[in-house]
Motif scaffolding. Structure first.
Motif, PDB file in Angstrom:
ATOM      1  N   GLU A  60      -2.697  -7.110 -16.719  1.00 40.36           N
ATOM      2  CA  GLU A  60      -1.478  -6.965 -17.504  1.00 40.36           C
ATOM      3  C   GLU A  60      -1.620  -5.982 -18.663  1.00 40.36           C
ATOM      4  O   GLU A  60      -0.693  -5.201 -18.947  1.00 40.36           O
ATOM      5  CB  GLU A  60      -1.056  -8.334 -18.033  1.00 40.36           C
ATOM      6  N   SER A  61      -2.768  -5.967 -19.303  1.00 40.64           N
ATOM      7  CA  SER A  61      -2.928  -5.165 -20.519  1.00 40.64           C
ATOM      8  C   SER A  61      -2.930  -3.650 -20.266  1.00 40.64           C
ATOM      9  O   SER A  61      -2.788  -2.875 -21.213  1.00 40.64           O
ATOM     10  CB  SER A  61      -4.223  -5.559 -21.237  1.00 40.64           C
ATOM     11  N   ASP A  88      -9.219  -0.724 -25.531  1.00 43.48           N
ATOM     12  CA  ASP A  88      -9.700  -0.262 -24.227  1.00 43.48           C
ATOM     13  C   ASP A  88     -11.164   0.144 -24.283  1.00 43.48           C
ATOM     14  O   ASP A  88     -11.764   0.450 -23.240  1.00 43.48           O
ATOM     15  CB  ASP A  88      -8.874   0.929 -23.732  1.00 43.48           C
TER      16      ASP A  88
END
Length: 114
Positions: A60-61, A88
């Protein structure tokens, strides 16, 4: 027989990187492959997956920011990463999906500065 990841680097938030994963054997052309990442102090997670016929999955991210593709001719899987965020930051690896412990390579470091 191995999977070699490359393409990492240091980039500012909002920037882009493209990771490459070169497979050393034609076996990898017909299996699902994925990109995983492990941030300091966290468990390794599956970020994106591409199936044998090209179907994709994203955690999802990263949806809407990352794109996984594969080139059968060169036996390479790519991860295009756009709009990168500091969260990230991690070591990125490629492997089968589900993962196979024999194929973890050294990975490639991605660092996103704020």
């Amino acid at each position: 027989v191995q999977l070699q990841a490359s393409g990492g680097g240091v980039v500012q938030a909002g920037g882009s990187l493209r990771l490459s994963c070169v497979a050393s054997h034609r076996y990898f052309k017909n299996v699902a492959l994925g990109w995983y990442r492990q941030a300091p102090g966290k468990q390794r997670e599956l970020v994106a997956r591409i199936g044998r016929l090209g179907s994709t999955f994203y955690t999802e991210s990263v949806k809407g920011r990352f794109t996984i593709t594969r080139d059968r001719a060169s036996n390479t899987v790519y991860l295009q990463m756009n709009s990168l965020k500091p969260e990230d930051t991690a070591v990125y690896y490629c492997n089968l999906v589900p993962q196979n412990e024999d194929y973890w390579g050294q990975g490639t470091q991605v660092t996103v500065s704020s």
